[in-house]
Design a protein around this motif. Structure first.
Motif, PDB file in Angstrom:
ATOM      1  N   ALA A  59      -8.687   1.756  15.062  1.00 54.30           N
ATOM      2  CA  ALA A  59     -10.079   1.398  14.802  1.00 54.30           C
ATOM      3  C   ALA A  59     -10.808   2.472  13.996  1.00 54.30           C
ATOM      4  CB  ALA A  59     -10.804   1.160  16.119  1.00 54.30           C
ATOM      5  N   GLY A  60     -10.446   3.712  14.197  1.00 55.77           N
ATOM      6  CA  GLY A  60     -11.151   4.801  13.527  1.00 55.77           C
ATOM      7  C   GLY A  60     -10.455   5.363  12.314  1.00 55.77           C
ATOM      8  N   ARG A  61      -9.379   4.691  11.845  1.00 54.78           N
ATOM      9  CA  ARG A  61      -8.664   5.180  10.668  1.00 54.78           C
ATOM     10  C   ARG A  61      -8.220   4.008   9.788  1.00 54.78           C
ATOM     11  NH1 ARG A  61      -4.159   9.585  12.168  1.00 54.78           N
ATOM     12  NH2 ARG A  61      -3.337   7.900  13.464  1.00 54.78           N
ATOM     13  N   VAL A  62      -8.062   4.290   8.504  1.00 54.44           N
ATOM     14  CA  VAL A  62      -7.599   3.287   7.544  1.00 54.44           C
ATOM     15  C   VAL A  62      -6.297   3.762   6.912  1.00 54.44           C
ATOM     16  CG1 VAL A  62      -9.955   2.541   7.029  1.00 54.44           C
ATOM     17  CG2 VAL A  62      -8.904   4.334   5.621  1.00 54.44           C
ATOM     18  N   TYR A  63      -5.631   2.864   6.218  1.00 53.17           N
ATOM     19  CA  TYR A  63      -4.531   3.254   5.354  1.00 53.17           C
ATOM     20  C   TYR A  63      -5.104   3.641   3.991  1.00 53.17           C
ATOM     21  CZ  TYR A  63      -1.062   1.165   8.540  1.00 53.17           C
ATOM     22  OH  TYR A  63      -0.267   0.856   9.609  1.00 53.17           O
ATOM     23  N   ASN A  64      -4.539   4.675   3.396  1.00 54.13           N
ATOM     24  CA  ASN A  64      -4.863   5.018   2.007  1.00 54.13           C
ATOM     25  C   ASN A  64      -3.748   4.409   1.161  1.00 54.13           C
ATOM     26  OD1 ASN A  64      -6.103   6.178  -0.214  1.00 54.13           O
ATOM     27  ND2 ASN A  64      -5.117   8.162   0.055  1.00 54.13           N
ATOM     28  N   THR A  65      -4.030   3.264   0.559  1.00 51.87           N
ATOM     29  CA  THR A  65      -2.984   2.392   0.032  1.00 51.87           C
ATOM     30  C   THR A  65      -3.009   2.292  -1.481  1.00 51.87           C
ATOM     31  OG1 THR A  65      -3.044   1.050   2.044  1.00 51.87           O
ATOM     32  CG2 THR A  65      -2.083   0.025   0.090  1.00 51.87           C
ATOM     33  N   CYS A  66      -1.810   2.367  -2.057  1.00 55.58           N
ATOM     34  CA  CYS A  66      -1.628   2.090  -3.481  1.00 55.58           C
ATOM     35  C   CYS A  66      -0.998   0.710  -3.619  1.00 55.58           C
ATOM     36  CB  CYS A  66      -0.723   3.141  -4.123  1.00 55.58           C
ATOM     37  SG  CYS A  66      -0.424   2.863  -5.889  1.00 55.58           S
ATOM     38  N   LEU A  67      -1.643  -0.168  -4.373  1.00 57.22           N
ATOM     39  CA  LEU A  67      -1.124  -1.493  -4.669  1.00 57.22           C
ATOM     40  C   LEU A  67      -0.805  -1.586  -6.159  1.00 57.22           C
ATOM     41  CD1 LEU A  67      -3.633  -3.684  -2.616  1.00 57.22           C
ATOM     42  CD2 LEU A  67      -1.271  -3.118  -1.993  1.00 57.22           C
ATOM     43  N   VAL A  68       0.332  -2.147  -6.469  1.00 57.14           N
ATOM     44  CA  VAL A  68       0.748  -2.347  -7.856  1.00 57.14           C
ATOM     45  C   VAL A  68       0.691  -3.834  -8.164  1.00 57.14           C
ATOM     46  CG1 VAL A  68       2.586  -2.060  -9.553  1.00 57.14           C
ATOM     47  CG2 VAL A  68       2.267  -0.340  -7.753  1.00 57.14           C
ATOM     48  N   TYR A  69       0.040  -4.177  -9.263  1.00 48.47           N
ATOM     49  CA  TYR A  69      -0.110  -5.574  -9.669  1.00 48.47           C
ATOM     50  C   TYR A  69       0.678  -5.827 -10.946  1.00 48.47           C
ATOM     51  CZ  TYR A  69      -3.875  -5.823  -6.258  1.00 48.47           C
ATOM     52  OH  TYR A  69      -4.601  -5.791  -5.088  1.00 48.47           O
ATOM     53  N   ASP A  70       1.339  -6.983 -10.998  1.00 50.65           N
ATOM     54  CA  ASP A  70       2.078  -7.356 -12.204  1.00 50.65           C
ATOM     55  C   ASP A  70       1.145  -8.043 -13.195  1.00 50.65           C
ATOM     56  OD1 ASP A  70       1.762 -10.070 -11.532  1.00 50.65           O
ATOM     57  OD2 ASP A  70       3.831 -10.314 -10.842  1.00 50.65           O
ATOM     58  N   PRO A  71       1.606  -8.364 -14.395  1.00 48.97           N
ATOM     59  CA  PRO A  71       0.723  -8.961 -15.411  1.00 48.97           C
ATOM     60  C   PRO A  71       0.141 -10.322 -15.044  1.00 48.97           C
ATOM     61  CG  PRO A  71       2.634  -7.976 -16.461  1.00 48.97           C
ATOM     62  CD  PRO A  71       2.906  -7.964 -14.991  1.00 48.97           C
ATOM     63  N   GLU A  72       0.650 -10.933 -13.970  1.00 50.47           N
ATOM     64  CA  GLU A  72       0.067 -12.186 -13.475  1.00 50.47           C
ATOM     65  C   GLU A  72      -0.977 -11.939 -12.402  1.00 50.47           C
ATOM     66  OE1 GLU A  72       0.783 -15.081 -14.879  1.00 50.47           O
ATOM     67  OE2 GLU A  72       2.137 -14.027 -16.246  1.00 50.47           O
ATOM     68  N   GLY A  73      -1.214 -10.681 -12.073  1.00 48.21           N
ATOM     69  CA  GLY A  73      -2.203 -10.347 -11.052  1.00 48.21           C
ATOM     70  C   GLY A  73      -1.670 -10.406  -9.638  1.00 48.21           C
ATOM     71  N   ARG A  74      -0.343 -10.465  -9.484  1.00 49.31           N
ATOM     72  CA  ARG A  74       0.267 -10.530  -8.159  1.00 49.31           C
ATOM     73  C   ARG A  74       0.671  -9.136  -7.690  1.00 49.31           C
ATOM     74  NH1 ARG A  74       4.364 -14.972 -10.475  1.00 49.31           N
ATOM     75  NH2 ARG A  74       4.848 -13.060 -11.626  1.00 49.31           N
ATOM     76  N   VAL A  75       0.584  -8.905  -6.383  1.00 47.73           N
ATOM     77  CA  VAL A  75       1.012  -7.624  -5.831  1.00 47.73           C
ATOM     78  C   VAL A  75       2.526  -7.516  -5.947  1.00 47.73           C
ATOM     79  CG1 VAL A  75       1.164  -6.200  -3.765  1.00 47.73           C
ATOM     80  CG2 VAL A  75      -0.944  -7.447  -4.259  1.00 47.73           C
ATOM     81  N   SER A  76       2.971  -6.450  -6.620  1.00 49.77           N
ATOM     82  CA  SER A  76       4.397  -6.222  -6.827  1.00 49.77           C
ATOM     83  C   SER A  76       4.935  -5.138  -5.894  1.00 49.77           C
ATOM     84  CB  SER A  76       4.659  -5.811  -8.281  1.00 49.77           C
ATOM     85  OG  SER A  76       6.021  -5.570  -8.511  1.00 49.77           O
ATOM     86  N   ALA A  77       4.064  -4.233  -5.450  1.00 50.25           N
ATOM     87  CA  ALA A  77       4.480  -3.157  -4.551  1.00 50.25           C
ATOM     88  C   ALA A  77       3.270  -2.658  -3.780  1.00 50.25           C
ATOM     89  CB  ALA A  77       5.130  -2.013  -5.331  1.00 50.25           C
ATOM     90  N   ARG A  78       3.551  -2.181  -2.573  1.00 49.29           N
ATOM     91  CA  ARG A  78       2.513  -1.576  -1.741  1.00 49.29           C
ATOM     92  C   ARG A  78       3.075  -0.303  -1.132  1.00 49.29           C
ATOM     93  NH1 ARG A  78      -0.549  -3.921   3.779  1.00 49.29           N
ATOM     94  NH2 ARG A  78      -1.039  -1.833   4.603  1.00 49.29           N
ATOM     95  N   TYR A  79       2.226   0.731  -1.105  1.00 47.48           N
ATOM     96  CA  TYR A  79       2.609   1.972  -0.445  1.00 47.48           C
ATOM     97  C   TYR A  79       1.403   2.548   0.276  1.00 47.48           C
ATOM     98  CZ  TYR A  79       3.519   6.938   0.187  1.00 47.48           C
ATOM     99  OH  TYR A  79       3.616   8.200   0.723  1.00 47.48           O
TER     100      TYR A  79
END
Length: 287
Positions: free
Chosen positions: A98-118
């Protein structure tokens, strides 16, 4: 390289993000447009591109659920609109704490879809005099290693800022042709360690490294080092922006990468397995 491009233009956006998400998204959009105009097929934003708060907990109310929210919609729209690979810096995603978040990198492909998450695993902690940081106060470390993703140029690895200090983290991602690192290095640590660590990761993995950084004095009083850069597999800096908003850009060249790997085949000389001989016991030694 089968079914891969022999070259690809890339760009890293440098920002001085503030405490208003809307203003940061406008700044990011403007720099993405410049990068696309330069011919970039892959664009990377910096860590915390969407928000740099005054206090650690300021990011908590901004946390989005995966796949939904204005920051993720912005990133998806930008990738699709420009037809680019977009490494979306980092943004806060909800975590089980509840008191913390993920610091997330999302990679999007040329169609705007998520290709990777870290979700960032290594959380920065630093104390010297009055300067103090502890990301774990508001960020939960990720549970899984980064997802390697495939661009037209080939396999691409991800890391975020403090990950840069852990060479085994990148080596574990395997044989890659490009590493992308969104970051917000402090001025204190960046001024002495940033360049040497980036060049080391490029040299030891014989790949390109694209680092997108925060660079300047922020509204919250924090000063970040900047020096976004593109480095080739020999460790040479192809482009660098010391400070302020802007971008660095350059072309990934398969011929250059393959020449480096052929002339000094360090990746093939790696000692693998517990029963392998230690370095110095064989004949393939770099003098």
């Amino acid at each position: 390289m089968n079914n891969q491009d022999r070259s690809m233009q890339v760009a890293a956006v440098q920002m001085v993000s503030g405490m208003t998400v809307a203003d940061n998204l406008i700044q990011a959009e403007q720099e993405i447009e410049k990068a696309v105009a330069s011919g970039a097929a892959l664009v990377a934003l910096p860590e915390y591109f969407c928000f740099m708060g005054k206090h650690d907990a300021d990011k908590l109310p901004l946390a989005e659920p995966p796949g939904n929210g204005p920051i993720q919609s912005f990133l998806s729209d930008q990738a699709r609109r420009h037809g680019i690979w977009l490494v979306g810096g980092t943004l806060p995603l909800r975590s089980p704490d509840a008191g913390r978040v993920y610091n997330t990198c999302l990679v999007y492909d040329p169609e705007g879809r998520v290709s990777a998450r870290y979700d960032k695993i290594h959380l920065f902690s630093f104390q010297r005099g009055q300067e103090s940081y502890d990301e774990s106060r508001a960020i939960r470390p990720g549970d899984d290693p980064p997802q390697v993703f495939d661009t037209p140029f080939g396999r691409t690895a991800l890391g975020i800022c403090y990950d840069l200090r852990f060479p085994e983290f990148f080596r574990a991602q395997g044989d890659v042709r490009l590493m992308v690192l969104p970051a917000a290095f402090t001025w204190t640590t960046g001024s002495v360690h940033w360049e040497v660590l980036l060049r080391a990761r490029a040299i030891e993995n014989q790949c390109y490294v694209l680092a997108s950084a925060q660079g300047g004095v922020h509204a919250n009083g924090r000063r970040t080092w900047g020096h976004s850069m593109l480095i080739d597999p020999w460790g040479e800096i192809l482009d660098c922006l010391p400070e302020g908003p802007g971008m660095v850009a350059g072309r990934l060249d398969a011929d250059r990468l393959e020449t480096v790997r052929a002339s000094l085949p360090a990746l093939r000389h790696r000692v693998l397995g517990s029963n392998a001989r230690m370095p110095g016991c064989g004949t393939n030694i770099d003098g």
